[in-house]
Design a protein around this motif. Structure first.
Motif, PDB file in Angstrom:
ATOM      1  N   SER A  10     -45.189 -11.899  64.258  1.00 53.23           N
ATOM      2  CA  SER A  10     -45.954 -11.323  65.184  1.00 53.23           C
ATOM      3  C   SER A  10     -45.037 -11.029  66.410  1.00 53.23           C
ATOM      4  CB  SER A  10     -47.274 -11.852  65.366  1.00 53.23           C
ATOM      5  OG  SER A  10     -47.967 -11.772  64.257  1.00 53.23           O
ATOM      6  N   PHE A  11     -44.226 -12.207  66.696  1.00 53.88           N
ATOM      7  CA  PHE A  11     -43.537 -12.180  67.963  1.00 53.88           C
ATOM      8  C   PHE A  11     -42.378 -11.473  67.609  1.00 53.88           C
ATOM      9  CE2 PHE A  11     -39.793 -13.749  70.017  1.00 53.88           C
ATOM     10  CZ  PHE A  11     -39.984 -14.027  71.293  1.00 53.88           C
ATOM     11  N   ASP A  12     -41.860 -10.986  66.501  1.00 48.04           N
ATOM     12  CA  ASP A  12     -40.686 -10.194  66.380  1.00 48.04           C
ATOM     13  C   ASP A  12     -41.215  -8.754  66.725  1.00 48.04           C
ATOM     14  OD1 ASP A  12     -38.800 -12.089  65.967  1.00 48.04           O
ATOM     15  OD2 ASP A  12     -39.001 -11.977  63.782  1.00 48.04           O
ATOM     16  N   ILE A  13     -42.229  -8.533  65.976  1.00 48.12           N
ATOM     17  CA  ILE A  13     -43.054  -7.004  66.421  1.00 48.12           C
ATOM     18  C   ILE A  13     -43.248  -6.753  67.735  1.00 48.12           C
ATOM     19  CG2 ILE A  13     -45.017  -5.537  65.923  1.00 48.12           C
ATOM     20  CD1 ILE A  13     -45.473  -7.436  63.194  1.00 48.12           C
ATOM     21  N   LEU A  14     -43.877  -7.694  68.552  1.00 51.61           N
ATOM     22  CA  LEU A  14     -44.120  -7.463  69.880  1.00 51.61           C
ATOM     23  C   LEU A  14     -42.791  -7.309  70.668  1.00 51.61           C
ATOM     24  CD1 LEU A  14     -47.004  -9.990  70.443  1.00 51.61           C
ATOM     25  CD2 LEU A  14     -47.231  -7.525  70.274  1.00 51.61           C
ATOM     26  N   SER A  23     -52.127  -5.766  72.181  1.00 57.48           N
ATOM     27  CA  SER A  23     -52.175  -5.013  70.978  1.00 57.48           C
ATOM     28  C   SER A  23     -52.547  -5.667  69.748  1.00 57.48           C
ATOM     29  CB  SER A  23     -50.699  -4.321  70.663  1.00 57.48           C
ATOM     30  OG  SER A  23     -50.274  -3.770  71.973  1.00 57.48           O
ATOM     31  N   ASN A  24     -53.455  -4.894  68.929  1.00 51.59           N
ATOM     32  CA  ASN A  24     -53.958  -5.184  67.583  1.00 51.59           C
ATOM     33  C   ASN A  24     -52.695  -4.950  66.647  1.00 51.59           C
ATOM     34  OD1 ASN A  24     -55.900  -6.230  65.803  1.00 51.59           O
ATOM     35  ND2 ASN A  24     -56.084  -4.070  65.287  1.00 51.59           N
ATOM     36  N   ILE A  25     -52.418  -5.949  65.858  1.00 52.38           N
ATOM     37  CA  ILE A  25     -51.545  -5.675  64.923  1.00 52.38           C
ATOM     38  C   ILE A  25     -52.448  -5.535  63.333  1.00 52.38           C
ATOM     39  CG2 ILE A  25     -49.556  -6.879  63.554  1.00 52.38           C
ATOM     40  CD1 ILE A  25     -49.071  -8.336  65.980  1.00 52.38           C
ATOM     41  N   ILE A  26     -51.725  -4.312  62.697  1.00 55.47           N
ATOM     42  CA  ILE A  26     -52.444  -4.170  61.394  1.00 55.47           C
ATOM     43  C   ILE A  26     -51.482  -4.260  60.316  1.00 55.47           C
ATOM     44  CG2 ILE A  26     -53.726  -2.135  59.945  1.00 55.47           C
ATOM     45  CD1 ILE A  26     -54.590  -1.219  62.650  1.00 55.47           C
ATOM     46  N   TYR A  27     -51.643  -4.853  59.398  1.00 60.70           N
ATOM     47  CA  TYR A  27     -50.433  -5.167  58.126  1.00 60.70           C
ATOM     48  C   TYR A  27     -50.847  -4.105  56.984  1.00 60.70           C
ATOM     49  CZ  TYR A  27     -49.018  -9.201  60.730  1.00 60.70           C
ATOM     50  OH  TYR A  27     -48.740 -10.104  61.835  1.00 60.70           O
ATOM     51  N   VAL A  28     -50.097  -3.629  56.642  1.00 58.75           N
ATOM     52  CA  VAL A  28     -50.280  -2.801  55.276  1.00 58.75           C
ATOM     53  C   VAL A  28     -49.111  -3.125  54.127  1.00 58.75           C
ATOM     54  CG1 VAL A  28     -49.609  -0.521  54.499  1.00 58.75           C
ATOM     55  CG2 VAL A  28     -50.215  -0.440  56.929  1.00 58.75           C
ATOM     56  N   GLU A  29     -49.863  -3.785  53.059  1.00 63.67           N
ATOM     57  CA  GLU A  29     -49.203  -4.182  52.001  1.00 63.67           C
ATOM     58  C   GLU A  29     -48.805  -3.058  51.054  1.00 63.67           C
ATOM     59  OE1 GLU A  29     -48.432  -7.100  51.314  1.00 63.67           O
ATOM     60  OE2 GLU A  29     -49.617  -8.194  52.951  1.00 63.67           O
ATOM     61  N   ILE A  34     -51.334   3.531  53.942  1.00 58.86           N
ATOM     62  CA  ILE A  34     -50.705   3.917  55.610  1.00 58.86           C
ATOM     63  C   ILE A  34     -51.586   4.720  56.220  1.00 58.86           C
ATOM     64  CG2 ILE A  34     -48.766   4.471  56.950  1.00 58.86           C
ATOM     65  CD1 ILE A  34     -46.948   4.031  54.486  1.00 58.86           C
ATOM     66  N   GLN A  35     -52.164   5.686  55.772  1.00 53.39           N
ATOM     67  CA  GLN A  35     -52.978   6.684  56.307  1.00 53.39           C
ATOM     68  C   GLN A  35     -54.193   5.986  56.634  1.00 53.39           C
ATOM     69  OE1 GLN A  35     -52.089  10.069  57.260  1.00 53.39           O
ATOM     70  NE2 GLN A  35     -53.693   9.540  58.644  1.00 53.39           N
ATOM     71  N   LYS A  36     -54.888   5.221  55.755  1.00 52.10           N
ATOM     72  CA  LYS A  36     -56.125   4.518  56.220  1.00 52.10           C
ATOM     73  C   LYS A  36     -55.867   3.705  57.266  1.00 52.10           C
ATOM     74  CE  LYS A  36     -58.408   4.870  51.463  1.00 52.10           C
ATOM     75  NZ  LYS A  36     -58.996   3.925  50.432  1.00 52.10           N
ATOM     76  N   ALA A  37     -54.793   2.877  57.255  1.00 48.75           N
ATOM     77  CA  ALA A  37     -54.236   2.141  58.377  1.00 48.75           C
ATOM     78  C   ALA A  37     -54.377   2.847  59.597  1.00 48.75           C
ATOM     79  CB  ALA A  37     -53.069   1.287  58.384  1.00 48.75           C
ATOM     80  N   VAL A  38     -53.687   3.877  59.771  1.00 48.78           N
ATOM     81  CA  VAL A  38     -53.792   4.682  60.812  1.00 48.78           C
ATOM     82  C   VAL A  38     -54.883   5.144  61.317  1.00 48.78           C
ATOM     83  CG1 VAL A  38     -52.818   7.104  61.741  1.00 48.78           C
ATOM     84  CG2 VAL A  38     -51.158   5.849  60.579  1.00 48.78           C
ATOM     85  N   ASN A  39     -55.909   5.792  60.299  1.00 48.97           N
ATOM     86  CA  ASN A  39     -57.184   6.162  60.656  1.00 48.97           C
ATOM     87  C   ASN A  39     -57.929   5.109  61.285  1.00 48.97           C
ATOM     88  OD1 ASN A  39     -56.623   8.485  59.463  1.00 48.97           O
ATOM     89  ND2 ASN A  39     -57.587   8.422  57.648  1.00 48.97           N
ATOM     90  N   SER A  40     -57.853   3.828  60.661  1.00 47.47           N
ATOM     91  CA  SER A  40     -58.850   2.975  61.310  1.00 47.47           C
ATOM     92  C   SER A  40     -58.078   2.057  62.692  1.00 47.47           C
ATOM     93  CB  SER A  40     -58.766   1.767  60.314  1.00 47.47           C
ATOM     94  OG  SER A  40     -57.373   1.067  60.113  1.00 47.47           O
ATOM     95  N   ALA A  41     -57.086   2.441  63.063  1.00 51.62           N
ATOM     96  CA  ALA A  41     -56.299   1.931  64.219  1.00 51.62           C
ATOM     97  C   ALA A  41     -56.815   2.463  65.603  1.00 51.62           C
ATOM     98  CB  ALA A  41     -54.580   2.202  64.117  1.00 51.62           C
ATOM     99  N   ASN A  42     -56.699   1.749  66.652  1.00 55.77           N
ATOM    100  CA  ASN A  42     -56.784   2.312  67.993  1.00 55.77           C
ATOM    101  C   ASN A  42     -55.490   2.725  68.604  1.00 55.77           C
ATOM    102  OD1 ASN A  42     -59.788   2.196  67.835  1.00 55.77           O
ATOM    103  ND2 ASN A  42     -59.331  -0.018  68.068  1.00 55.77           N
ATOM    104  N   SER A  43     -55.815   3.605  69.480  1.00 55.13           N
ATOM    105  CA  SER A  43     -54.421   4.068  70.152  1.00 55.13           C
ATOM    106  C   SER A  43     -53.751   2.690  71.080  1.00 55.13           C
ATOM    107  CB  SER A  43     -54.613   4.926  71.232  1.00 55.13           C
ATOM    108  OG  SER A  43     -54.754   6.196  70.694  1.00 55.13           O
TER     109      SER A  43
END
Length: 227
Positions: A10-14, A23-29, A34-43
């Motif tokens: 998480s530190f590296d991502i930030l 910022s909220n971090i969403i992990y995709v396995e 990926i599209q579902k992660a985009v749809n559920s994310a907030n700007s």
């Protein structure tokens, strides 16, 4: 041990995203969408895509998100040689970082696109590999975007590494390796006031194509040559 790994990651991502701790971090396995992660994310959210091959397309990025691959070489979004478009960026302030996009379908003239930036501003595509698409990267009616330090290579027969399409203005294309394509960068007549410098052009049939004379784009001609 898992918690420790997630904190380090998480530190590296930030550090990559520069959005801060809010910022909220969403992990995709690899088994996830990926599209579902985009749809559920907030700007403003960050989506981290773990290593794997994701045959999911087209992806519509319609929010201001940062999308980061865990590994540039091993986080792969693959068009399976049948996609007409793999990623379409439809929102301002999107960042796509550290992943591979590859393998559209092909027809002539080349129309299929790896990443398209469509009518938006302040998009950043950085540290990615974009390859084996008819047009690896297309900017259309987009402005103030940055294309930085990517490997943009091996567009399909007759294709473009980068296509600066109509009405794309004030963009920066800097520090990219643009190789082994029919046309390294295609610049259309109304793509003006763009800054293109310190790119490496290698083994392209034409490094720069299109009606670029008088287009008022800024190129750097010093050493090392390239843009």
């Amino acid at each position: 041990m898992l918690i420790f790994w997630l904190l380090i990651l998480s530190f590296d991502i930030l550090k990559f995203a520069n959005f801060g701790l809010a910022s909220n971090i969403i992990y995709v396995e690899a088994k996830d969408s990926i599209q579902k992660a985009v749809n559920s994310a907030n700007s403003g959210d960050i989506i981290l895509i773990k290593k794997g091959v994701y045959k999911e397309y087209p992806l519509f990025i319609n929010k201001s998100l940062t999308i980061i691959g865990e590994s540039r070489e091993e986080t792969v979004i693959d068009g399976d040689n049948s996609a007409s478009l793999i990623i379409n960026v439809l929102a301002d302030n999107v960042k796509i970082i550290n992943l591979t996009v590859q393998n559209t379908a092909y027809s002539y003239p080349p129309a299929q696109i790896g990443i398209q930036i469509t009518g938006v501003k302040n998009v950043e595509i950085a540290d990615c590999i974009i390859r084996y698409c008819a047009r690896n990267l297309r900017l259309h009616c987009s402005m103030y975007s940055k294309i930085l330090r990517n490997r943009i290579e091996q567009a399909l027969t007759g294709g473009y590494g980068i296509h600066l399409d109509e009405n794309s203005i004030y963009n920066e294309i800097v520090g990219n390796n643009i190789t082994s394509s029919a046309v390294g960068i295609q610049v259309e007549r109304t793509a003006i006031n763009n800054t293109i410098y310190h790119n490496i052009f290698l083994n392209n049939y034409v490094d720069v194509g299109g009606p670029i004379s008088g287009a008022n784009n800024r190129w750097h001609n010093g050493y090392p040559s390239g843009g």
